[in-house]
Scaffold this active site. Structure first.
Site, short mmCIF file in Angstrom:
data_model
loop_
_atom_site.label_atom_id
_atom_site.label_comp_id
_atom_site.label_asym_id
_atom_site.label_seq_id
_atom_site.Cartn_x
_atom_site.Cartn_y
_atom_site.Cartn_z
N GLU A 176 0.83 -1.22 0.00
CA GLU A 176 0.00 0.00 0.00
C GLU A 176 0.86 1.26 0.00
OE1 GLU A 176 -2.87 -0.57 3.21
OE2 GLU A 176 -4.10 -1.78 1.89
N GLU A 376 -5.56 -8.37 -1.43
CA GLU A 376 -6.24 -8.21 -0.14
C GLU A 376 -7.70 -7.88 -0.41
OE1 GLU A 376 -4.81 -5.55 2.91
OE2 GLU A 376 -2.72 -6.03 2.45
#
Ligand code: BGP
Length: 477
Positions: A176, A376
């Site tokens: 991220e 995810e």
């Protein structure tokens, strides 16, 4: 309609600091999460400069994967996992991040883990840095704010590439990475918190430092990717974006423009750099309007141009709305937004939007035309064993089913999707709140927010459901 590829990579994902525990065993150093106490949805976690006796630090024991990895990987194999996304904890290998020589005991642990995966026919997908910055680098350099950290990261990457060259093929650089476009990223991703002691939500925001630190991560990532391409042609190198899908709240063109600007800053900026190899032009205006000046060294542009990734990966949990008029607020991962009246939300207030995943996959693929992977996705929920000890998480099955259906539609739309790893396949510590109570797993871990629990593992109802999904390559949902 076209279905999932025959070699589709089904599996689950975790991060070292959220699952391993053993935070100071076998020579491991302390990383930023080891300095974060537990919190809740309403009470923020705290960062403490020293480790205090009177605080509870969830990463210290977590789900104790360090001692349960063989059992856990066998359970994953029982579901038919083809891939397991996990991260290497930098501080197991270089305890302060600054040593010249790696810690052999740390390296040996990941040898055992990867060997175990391979013995079960599971391909490891390894994140090099998943919110696990060595705390010593925070105190010495103010984290990624200092360019010197690039060299330390590069030594770490070269060490693990060489060590696991025959065991790991798929790598992601920074988890991220775009979290750095928001203040949240300063703590977990950038470590630009030197000297800070207090609630995670009150870390002073310094956009100049944040974007400079992010630039250093871009260069570090590109260097790692080019090095891997030069030395290990068998490796596949990916980026990892927290995709925060935004919709305009109304059809007012002002809302549309605001939404476009947020999509550029939050979602596209980092991947434009990592996939296309250069800063996008729209960021010039953002930087000048916010008084941000990125210091670049002469070779940086070339480094970015040569260090582009082979595949694009992202997390997807929810969508949110953006508008120019005030409206009811809504929560989300890393950043919230305005409430979408058409969507329901999870117990933590994250809107549930499977169609948004289909839309997002189409948008990303349309922009970059390289293979994508959802690394995810999942539902954080309160799971309670019933009187027979069974965990009927039908809400999680519903969530996952709807999102897998949306992926199938996107594949039908022509998106090249290579795999899916649901988040927190085994219960672990929440990244945002530090809770154990926010569970994502298909496998339950007996561990609770007050630190109690015998760490035993148990299959939830979603376990057998996911097993069938994998066995039929996503046909039976
Ligand atoms: C992502 C992180 C993960 C993870 C997940 C769920 O942002 O990459 O580390 O934890 O979100 O978030 P949370 O744990 O806050 O529910």
């Amino acid at each position: 309609m076209k279905g999932f590829r025959p070699d589709f990579l089904w599996g689950g994902a975790v991060a070292a600091n959220q699952i391993e525990g053993a935070w100071d065993l076998d020579g491991k150093g302390d990383s930023v999460p080891d300095h974060c106490t537990n919190g809740t949805h309403t009470v923020p976690k705290r960062i403490t400069r020293t480790i205090r006796e009177d605080c509870l630090y969830p990463s210290h024991e977590a789900s104790d994967f360090y001692h349960h990895y063989a059992e856990d990987i066998a359970l994953m194999a029982g579901m038919g996992f083809k891939v397991f996304r996990l991260s290497i904890n930098w501080t197991r290998v270089f305890p302060t991040g600054m040593e010249e020589m790696p810690n052999e005991a740390g390296l040996a642990f990941y040898d055992r883990v990867f060997d175990c995966c391979r013995a079960h026919g599971i391909e490891p997908l390894v994140t090099l840095s998943h919110y696990e910055m060595p705390y010593a680098l925070v105190e010495r350099y103010n984290g990624w704010a200092d360019r010197a950290v690039i060299g330390h990261f590069s030594r770490y990457c070269k060490t693990v590439f060489a060590r696991y060259r025959d065991k790991v093929k798929y790598w992601l650089t920074f988890n991220e990475i775009n979290s750095a476009t928001q203040c949240f990223g300063a703590v977990l991703s950038l470590g630009t918190i030197r000297g800070y002691d207090g609630p995670m939500t009150e870390v002073p925001d310094e956009p100049q430092v944040r974007f400079q630190a992010l630039h250093h991560q871009f260069v570090a990532s590109a260097e790692a990717v080019s090095y891997a391409h030069r030395h290990y042609p068998q490796f596949k190198m990916g980026n990892m974006i927290c995709f925060l899908t935004r919709y305009p709240r109304t059809c007012d063109p002002a809302d549309l423009l605001k939404c476009q600007q947020e999509m550029q800053l939050i979602n596209w900026f980092c991947s434009d750099v990592m996939v296309r190899g250069a800063y996008p032009s729209y960021m010039d205006r953002y930087f000048s309007e916010h008084g941000i000046e990125i210091v670049r060294e002469p070779g940086d542009a070339e480094t970015l141009r040569h260090g582009t990734v082979d595949f694009y990966t992202f997390s997807y949990y929810m969508s949110n709305c953006v508008g120019t008029r005030p409206g009811e607020a809504s929560s989300g991962n890393i950043v919230g937004g305005l409430k979408n009246p058409y969507l329901k939300a999870s117990d933590w207030g994250w809107p549930i939007d499977p169609d948004g995943l289909r839309w997002t996959l189409n948008e990303i693929y349309g922009r970059y035309q390289i293979p994508l992977m959802v690394v995810e996705n999942g539902l954080g929920a309160f799971d309670k064993p019933d009187e027979n000890g069974e965990i009927n998480d039908s809400y999680r099955i519903d969530y996952l089913r709807a999102h897998i259906e949306a992926m199938r539609e996107a594949v039908g739309d022509g998106v090249d999707l290579m795999g899916y790893t649901c988040w927190g396949c085994i219960d672990l510590v929440s990244a945002s709140t530090g809770e154990m109570a926010k569970r994502y797993g298909l496998i339950y871990v007996d561990k609770h927010d007050d630190g109690s629990g015998d760490l035993s593992r148990r299959k939830k109802n979603s376990y057998d459901w996911y097993k069938k999904v994998i066995a039929t390559n996503g046909e039976t949902l």
